[in-house]
Write a protein that holds these residues in place. Sequence first.
Motif, PDB file in Angstrom:
ATOM      1  N   PHE A 183       5.048  -0.608   3.908  1.00  0.00           N
ATOM      2  CA  PHE A 183       4.175   0.346   3.245  1.00  0.00           C
ATOM      3  C   PHE A 183       5.036   1.499   2.732  1.00  0.00           C
ATOM      4  N   THR A 222      -2.396   0.803  -4.331  1.00  0.00           N
ATOM      5  CA  THR A 222      -1.419  -0.283  -4.289  1.00  0.00           C
ATOM      6  C   THR A 222      -0.430  -0.107  -5.428  1.00  0.00           C
ATOM      7  N   ARG A 245       5.222   5.741   1.817  1.00  0.00           N
ATOM      8  CA  ARG A 245       4.632   7.045   2.083  1.00  0.00           C
ATOM      9  C   ARG A 245       5.443   8.124   1.384  1.00  0.00           C
ATOM     10  N   SER A 270      -7.619  12.049   8.134  1.00  0.00           N
ATOM     11  CA  SER A 270      -6.553  11.053   8.040  1.00  0.00           C
ATOM     12  C   SER A 270      -5.258  11.635   7.456  1.00  0.00           C
ATOM     13  N   LEU A 276      -8.003  10.266   0.522  1.00  0.00           N
ATOM     14  CA  LEU A 276      -7.984  10.296   1.970  1.00  0.00           C
ATOM     15  C   LEU A 276      -8.976  11.327   2.498  1.00  0.00           C
ATOM     16  N   THR A 285      -4.476   6.999  -1.396  1.00  0.00           N
ATOM     17  CA  THR A 285      -3.815   5.714  -1.189  1.00  0.00           C
ATOM     18  C   THR A 285      -4.090   4.822  -2.394  1.00  0.00           C
ATOM     19  N   PRO A 329       0.831  -1.202   0.000  1.00  0.00           N
ATOM     20  CA  PRO A 329       0.000   0.000   0.000  1.00  0.00           C
ATOM     21  C   PRO A 329       0.869   1.258   0.000  1.00  0.00           C
ATOM     22  N   GLN A 330       0.505   2.214  -0.814  1.00  0.00           N
ATOM     23  CA  GLN A 330       1.233   3.475  -0.921  1.00  0.00           C
ATOM     24  C   GLN A 330       0.298   4.619  -0.533  1.00  0.00           C
ATOM     25  N   THR A 331       0.800   5.559   0.271  1.00  0.00           N
ATOM     26  CA  THR A 331       0.043   6.757   0.635  1.00  0.00           C
ATOM     27  C   THR A 331       0.801   7.987   0.163  1.00  0.00           C
ATOM     28  N   GLU A 332       0.095   8.857  -0.542  1.00  0.00           N
ATOM     29  CA  GLU A 332       0.663  10.106  -1.038  1.00  0.00           C
ATOM     30  C   GLU A 332      -0.040  11.273  -0.344  1.00  0.00           C
ATOM     31  N   TYR A 333       0.743  12.146   0.294  1.00  0.00           N
ATOM     32  CA  TYR A 333       0.211  13.349   0.924  1.00  0.00           C
ATOM     33  C   TYR A 333       0.667  14.568   0.121  1.00  0.00           C
TER      34      TYR A 333
END
Length: 375
Positions: free
Chosen positions: A231, A139, A233, A127, A123, A137, A101-105
């Motif tokens: 994970f 994959t 980020r 969060s 998101l 988020t 899982p990848q999260t980009e802010y």
Amino acid sequence: MASTSESQQSKHIVVIGAGIVGLTTALKIQEQEGYKVTIVAEQFCTDPKNVRYTSLWAGGHHVSHAEGDARLTKIDQDTFKVMWEQSAPGSDAEHIFLRLPQTEYYFDGRDSHLEWMPDFKKLSADSLVLEAKSGVTFTTVTFDTSLYLPYLLSRFLGKGGKIIRQPLQHINQIAEGGINPFLPAQAGKNLADAIVACPGLGARTLGGIEDKDVYPIRGQIVILRAPWIKFGRTTSELSTGLWTYIIPRRGGDVIVGGTKLENDWYPVARPETTVDILTRGLALCPELAPPEIRAQRAPTIDDLYPIIVEEGCGFRPGRRGGIRHDTEWIDSAKGKIPLVFNYGHAGAGFQSSWGSANVAVELLLNALKNGPEKA
């Protein structure tokens, strides 16, 4: 691909450059029926790590930078499709990849153009972390560049490709002198039917190209040993270029970065930049610190120094105008031959590698089919 005509048989192609773009392009051409490919380069992925071979220093994840540009998005989508297949359980490259899982802010609140990635979700405001204004988020895959590049080279050689370690001063050395003009017995023999230029930052100085729109974008990273991280980020802001990323690899190392410093040629890691990277990385991902430390207290960057594996930097091959994909016809000992360009990928070499190779191969096949009169 299109069927091979009689006129295409035994075409000798020289690919200049053995970074991720050169290797992928050479492999793609070598897999065409009736083509013999030789890579000519000064540096290869099997050499000890150094600043002159940037691809080994790449973080190694597929997160598109296309930002909605249709051409670049197609290139990145084509590449992701290949990498997703390569990362599949049971594939011969599975050990190189990690699906996660990848999260980009986003600090600038922009809309993401990554809806095409698996499991994509936006998101909620509650969060978000730090000062992010939006985020998503999905994959994706990460890959170990120290394994992936030799894997590509091995595939290329296994398909019958050849390599020559030789610095070039000018395109004409190949066009006039043949595939290996530096050996007197070979000079003027095994003439190339086409040249595909993937010289990365070398496009700035290589004679016959000398593209002054090419410039270095220095990237510095820190590699930590943190196998508990599963994970990815990233935080980013387009206007300032501020960019922090956490990229775990299947083997347990984690890449923490980074920097985007244009026209910065400093060839080794700066200690003060390492401190900045670790500070930003820990703020984004406190989980970088060993679990036993986090169980007792809030971690500090001093807790990360014992798990540092390596620090280093590379020069991403930026180009004003972006990736160059076009064809010129140049004089050679065989008459006019096509010179296909595939360089200027900046920090997107890996995530656009297969799509860019597709474009370069199409340009090559069309040029050899139609000749200079229809160029």
